[in-house]
Design an enzyme around this catalytic site. Structure first.
Site, short mmCIF file in Angstrom:
data_model
loop_
_atom_site.label_atom_id
_atom_site.label_comp_id
_atom_site.label_asym_id
_atom_site.label_seq_id
_atom_site.Cartn_x
_atom_site.Cartn_y
_atom_site.Cartn_z
N ARG A 108 -0.40 27.36 -6.04
CA ARG A 108 -1.15 28.62 -5.96
C ARG A 108 -1.11 29.36 -7.29
O ARG A 108 -2.04 30.05 -7.64
CB ARG A 108 -0.52 29.53 -4.88
CG ARG A 108 -0.72 29.03 -3.47
CD ARG A 108 -0.34 30.08 -2.49
NE ARG A 108 -1.05 31.32 -2.75
CZ ARG A 108 -0.95 32.39 -1.97
NH1 ARG A 108 -0.16 32.38 -0.92
NH2 ARG A 108 -1.62 33.49 -2.24
N CYS A 156 3.28 38.29 3.73
CA CYS A 156 3.58 36.94 3.24
C CYS A 156 5.11 36.85 3.20
O CYS A 156 5.82 37.74 3.61
CB CYS A 156 2.97 36.71 1.88
SG CYS A 156 3.77 37.70 0.62
N ARG A 194 3.70 43.71 2.86
CA ARG A 194 2.58 43.99 1.96
C ARG A 194 1.56 44.96 2.59
O ARG A 194 0.44 44.59 2.90
CB ARG A 194 1.89 42.68 1.57
CG ARG A 194 2.79 41.55 1.13
CD ARG A 194 3.45 41.72 -0.21
NE ARG A 194 2.56 41.66 -1.33
CZ ARG A 194 2.24 40.56 -2.01
NH1 ARG A 194 2.70 39.42 -1.61
NH2 ARG A 194 1.44 40.63 -3.06
N LYS A 254 -3.39 34.23 -13.73
CA LYS A 254 -3.92 34.25 -12.37
C LYS A 254 -4.13 35.70 -11.93
O LYS A 254 -5.18 36.05 -11.37
CB LYS A 254 -2.92 33.58 -11.43
CG LYS A 254 -3.09 33.89 -9.95
CD LYS A 254 -2.10 33.17 -9.08
CE LYS A 254 -0.82 33.91 -8.86
NZ LYS A 254 -0.82 34.98 -7.87
N ASN A 255 -3.15 36.57 -12.21
CA ASN A 255 -3.21 37.93 -11.67
C ASN A 255 -4.12 38.86 -12.46
O ASN A 255 -4.28 40.02 -12.11
CB ASN A 255 -1.79 38.52 -11.57
CG ASN A 255 -1.01 37.83 -10.46
OD1 ASN A 255 -1.56 37.04 -9.68
ND2 ASN A 255 0.28 38.08 -10.40
N ASP A 304 7.98 39.33 -10.66
CA ASP A 304 7.52 37.93 -10.61
C ASP A 304 8.38 37.02 -11.49
O ASP A 304 8.19 35.81 -11.49
CB ASP A 304 6.06 37.82 -11.07
CG ASP A 304 5.14 38.45 -10.05
OD1 ASP A 304 3.95 38.65 -10.37
OD2 ASP A 304 5.60 38.76 -8.94
C1 EPZ Z 1 0.52 42.16 -7.50
O1 EPZ Z 1 0.61 42.19 -6.07
C2 EPZ Z 1 0.68 40.70 -7.88
N1 EPZ Z 1 -0.39 39.90 -7.28
C3 EPZ Z 1 2.05 40.19 -7.43
O2 EPZ Z 1 2.18 38.86 -7.89
C4 EPZ Z 1 3.12 41.05 -8.08
O3 EPZ Z 1 4.39 40.62 -7.63
C5 EPZ Z 1 2.90 42.52 -7.70
O4 EPZ Z 1 1.57 42.92 -8.10
C6 EPZ Z 1 3.90 43.46 -8.36
O5 EPZ Z 1 3.82 43.33 -9.74
C7 EPZ Z 1 -1.62 39.92 -7.85
O6 EPZ Z 1 -1.86 40.58 -8.84
C8 EPZ Z 1 -2.66 39.02 -7.21
P1 EPZ Z 1 1.78 45.94 -5.45
P2 EPZ Z 1 0.26 43.56 -5.29
O7 EPZ Z 1 0.66 46.53 -4.68
O8 EPZ Z 1 -0.86 44.25 -5.95
C9 EPZ Z 1 4.03 48.14 -1.93
C10 EPZ Z 1 2.63 36.60 -7.73
O9 EPZ Z 1 3.71 36.02 -7.63
N2 EPZ Z 1 2.69 48.60 -1.52
O10 EPZ Z 1 2.07 46.43 -6.83
O11 EPZ Z 1 0.14 43.23 -3.85
C11 EPZ Z 1 4.21 46.64 -1.71
O12 EPZ Z 1 4.62 46.40 -0.37
C12 EPZ Z 1 2.32 37.82 -6.90
O13 EPZ Z 1 1.71 36.25 -8.53
C13 EPZ Z 1 2.60 49.55 -0.50
O14 EPZ Z 1 3.61 50.00 0.06
O15 EPZ Z 1 1.62 44.37 -5.52
C14 EPZ Z 1 5.28 46.29 -2.70
O16 EPZ Z 1 6.54 46.57 -2.14
C15 EPZ Z 1 3.38 38.07 -5.88
N3 EPZ Z 1 1.37 49.96 -0.11
C16 EPZ Z 1 5.00 47.24 -3.87
O17 EPZ Z 1 4.15 48.28 -3.35
C17 EPZ Z 1 0.21 49.49 -0.69
O18 EPZ Z 1 -0.89 49.93 -0.29
C18 EPZ Z 1 4.29 46.58 -5.04
O19 EPZ Z 1 3.10 46.05 -4.53
C19 EPZ Z 1 0.33 48.52 -1.71
C20 EPZ Z 1 1.58 48.10 -2.13
#
Ligand code: EPZ
Length: 419
Positions: free
Chosen positions: A400, A120, A125, A25-26, A308
């Site tokens: 999802r 969420c 996020r 999915k990701n 995850d």
């Molecule tokens: C991706 O989300 C995945 N989703 C998530 O999977 C996964 O848990 C996550 O990466 C971490 O591996 C998809 O790929 C669709 P991040 P993403 O930006 O990109 C902070 C699932 O279960 N952050 O790496 O949103 C954020 O708050 C989902 O399939 C900022 O502070 O994750 C978090 O604490 C859940 N500012 C950390 O970084 C930003 O601009 C990691 O977030 C962006 C992120």
């Protein structure tokens, strides 16, 4: 599935046999968003028919990219029309990953108006890393009335250091950079396999990208991209989930189509816990043992232990021998499955970013509610090994991110059905 539907799991049956992992999915979500960057007609294979995927397909059609889901996990893309630059509110708020369309729309049209996705269950996020990256590329950004409005007369390459190796920000910036003027260097980039998969799709369409999958990615802008047929990588989180389900039920399961390199931390931690794991380049076999001993896990960006998989592994630690400490370093609120696991008899204490899991000899079936996607998988795993019947509510979360997980488990011998 309607909201009042629930899964009923009878614990105590070992999982036995062979199953096959679905597409990731990701990886599929950013690759579908990247179709905005390309022109032409092509197909993307190995895309599971998940709710999130269907939201992204609606998004593409709303933006002018004709995308159609075929029965056999394929999406047909026909992208020959003008791209619209406003992403519909109801689609972005339905799925946070829709914000991945910002970079591509910007690169194609010089303007993008995307609603703030909002948080969420697992965290607020924020999008600051995405936005700072776009600003460095010469984008004027205005956030008002819940929308992110971005204007770039000409998107230019830049050297960008990510404060945190955000997966989504790395993908968004990399996609925008493929059509920018000049060279973009992303430092402290996320290294998840899904980044590498997205880069491979873009390179095949004519993008100049080096270093995807490492912490420094260099993108040389080009004038246009022409999409070509592509197949998405297997879902490492589904593989890890099935491995843990096989381990806790003391089963013997072979998972076909897995990529062991994508799930190394789970293989290592399961072996440390006394579970038998054998790998070939395309399959993983898990043989559960009578005693699983506790280990500590700490979630980190790839190649560390994936966040995850935290909830699922905690379900295994709930019935392991000893005390296991789970540290969640990625999201600020990803322990909501703890209270539900405790309803099944788990002995867990949460202290800020740490959960101390004291293994108990037995879990007991109960009624539980899914709070987020991966927590759902953890509750199913716990139900598979609990004594008696577990009823699991809140199945939309599951839908999802897991394609037919209950059905796959049932085919492996689990007593699990929908009512
Ligand atoms: C991706 O989300 C995945 N989703 C998530 O999977 C996964 O848990 C996550 O990466 C971490 O591996 C998809 O790929 C669709 P991040 P993403 O930006 O990109 C902070 C699932 O279960 N952050 O790496 O949103 C954020 O708050 C989902 O399939 C900022 O502070 O994750 C978090 O604490 C859940 N500012 C950390 O970084 C930003 O601009 C990691 O977030 C962006 C992120």
């Amino acid at each position: 599935m309607e909201n009042n539907q629930r899964l009923v799991v009878e614990g105590g049956y070992p999982l036995l046999g062979t199953t096959r992992v679905s597409g990731a999915k990701n990886a599929a979500l950013p690759i579908l968003a990247a179709c905005i960057l390309t022109t032409g007609d092509f197909r993307i294979a190995n895309i599971p028919p998940l709710m999130d995927i269907k939201v992204m397909i609606k998004m593409l059609n709303a933006l002018g990219v004709r995308a159609e889901y075929l029965a056999n996990d394929q999406v047909v893309i026909r992208n020959n029309r003008k791209i619209r630059h406003i992403a519909p509110y109801e689609l972005v708020t339905a799925m946070r990953a829709s914000f991945f369309v910002a970079g591509p729309i910007l690169a194609r049209t010089g303007f993008a108006k995307v609603p703030l996705p909002g948080g969420c269950a697992i965290g607020i996020r924020p999008l600051d890393i995405h936005i700072n990256g776009f600003k460095a590329m010469g984008v004027d950004i205005n956030i008002e009335h819940g929308f992110v409005q971005m204007t770039a007369k000409s998107l230019r390459g830049a050297r960008i250091y990510l404060d945190f190796p955000s997966v989504g920000a790395t993908e968004n910036i990399m996609m925008a950079a493929t059509l920018a003027d000049g060279t973009t260097i992303i430092e402290n980039a996320a290294q998840e396999p899904e980044i590498d998969d997205l880069a491979n799709f873009l390179i095949q369409a004519g993008a100049c990208i080096e270093g995807a999958g490492s912490s420094t990615i260099t993108i040389q802008g080009v004038s246009r991209l022409v999409g070509r047929d592509y197949a998405v990588i297997p879902d490492r989180v589904e593989v890890g989930t099935l491995m843990i389900a096989a381990a806790v039920t003391r089963g013997d399961v072979c998972i076909k189509g897995a990529v062991p390199d994508h799930i190394e931390p789970i293989i290592r931690k399961l072996k440390d816990a006394g579970v038998g794991v054998d790998v070939t380049p395309t399959d993983i076999r898990v043989v559960g043992s009578d005693t699983i001993t506790s280990v500590d896990i700490e979630t980190m960006p790839f190649p560390g232990f994936p966040t995850d998989m935290q909830a699922q592994f905690m379900a295994l630690l709930s019935i392991a021998r000893g005390i296991g400490i789970v540290t969640e370093r990625i999201f600020e609120n990803r322990f909501m499955h703890v209270s539900e696991l405790m309803r099944l008899g788990a002995d867990i204490r949460v202290d800020q970013r740490q959960a101390i899991v004291k293994g108990v000899p037995q879990l007991w079936g109960a009624e539980v509610k899914i709070t987020d996607l991966r927590a759902g998988a953890a509750l199913i795993i716990a139900g598979l090994v609990a004594n008696g019947q577990t009823r699991i509510y809140g199945l939309d979360h599951l839908r999802r991110g897991y394609y037919e997980l209950p059905q796959k488990l049932e085919r492996l011998g689990a007593r699990i059905h929908l009512i």
